[in-house]
Design an enzyme around this catalytic site. Sequence first.
Site, short mmCIF file in Angstrom:
data_model
loop_
_atom_site.label_atom_id
_atom_site.label_comp_id
_atom_site.label_asym_id
_atom_site.label_seq_id
_atom_site.Cartn_x
_atom_site.Cartn_y
_atom_site.Cartn_z
N GLU A 132 -0.97 11.73 3.66
CA GLU A 132 -1.01 10.41 3.04
C GLU A 132 -2.28 10.22 2.21
O GLU A 132 -2.25 9.59 1.15
CB GLU A 132 -0.94 9.32 4.12
CG GLU A 132 0.38 9.25 4.84
CD GLU A 132 1.49 8.69 3.98
OE1 GLU A 132 1.90 7.55 4.20
OE2 GLU A 132 1.95 9.40 3.07
N THR A 185 2.35 2.11 -5.87
CA THR A 185 1.63 1.49 -4.76
C THR A 185 0.31 0.89 -5.22
O THR A 185 -0.10 -0.18 -4.76
CB THR A 185 1.39 2.52 -3.65
OG1 THR A 185 2.65 3.04 -3.20
CG2 THR A 185 0.65 1.90 -2.48
#
Length: 321
Positions: A132, A185
Amino acid sequence: MENNDFVKAYAPATVANVCCGFDVLGFALDQPGDEVWARKTEQPGITISAIHGIDGLSVNPAENVIGVVAQKMLEALQVTHGLELQLHKGMPVGSGLGSSAASSAAAAFAVNELLGSPFTVQELVVYAMEGERKASGSAHADNVAPSLLGGFVLVRDYEPLDVVPLGVPLELYCTILYPQIELKTSLSRSILKQEIPLKKGIRQWGNLAGLMAGLLKKDYNLISRSLHDEIFEPERSVLIPLFKQVKEAALQAGALGAGISGSGPSIFALSASQEQAYAVRQAMEAVYAGSGIDTKTYVAQVPEQGVRLVAPSTIQPALPL
């Protein structure tokens, strides 16, 4: 898979934030998901020999989340042999369903199994978080933790990491509508205010506590009353076409609650039965009909189990075994 030198793992998609649980709560879906194939090689280092199901992802292990996760694990264990990896993308990228998290979780689990399971599944969270970090610049756990552990997972803190699996205390089904638009994002986070009014904060904490209590008390009504985002959804929803109409349609069709999955653009709705979830899907799809925006929809159960081994069928070795 003889001699434990060839394994394949499947890790599911996830819904993070879950309305009132911004950055601290997520749950797994039983589908879609990603698969990672792994085997040992005599040559040191990591090789990504193939990527299936999607174009444009790098096979450079330093630039792909599965290579980053595997390398961190090899370094931690001081392993000297190498690994060959393959990735099968079974879910869309940039959908708000934890695509990079599913790849990272599947890689961590496959490599762990290949090396004799030196880590527990919960201990794998910290390694999957490195994927991530590579994908988004932030080592967050609200997607990788439920993808690994299944069910609902609370990320209580990061310093030190404190991940609390809540399981699936009652039957829940999730309807996902993914409008196929690009929503980064970084943009979704950039519009968020850094400070919030105390009154809104108190309501948000109450909703999160209510959602936790509703799950543990198996109280659908309390869950429904608590699935409300007082702070972030009003700001983020403007980036998702027809969001308010889709949410209202889901609620009118009987959903317990609905909101933005992760940072979007996917919209999720929770239901108490599979039949209800399909009715909700029909209502959500009807809103986008004629809009000119393509959509994908899924109906998935919230599963007890997250990542798991699967039989070697979809992915075949690129190198001779």
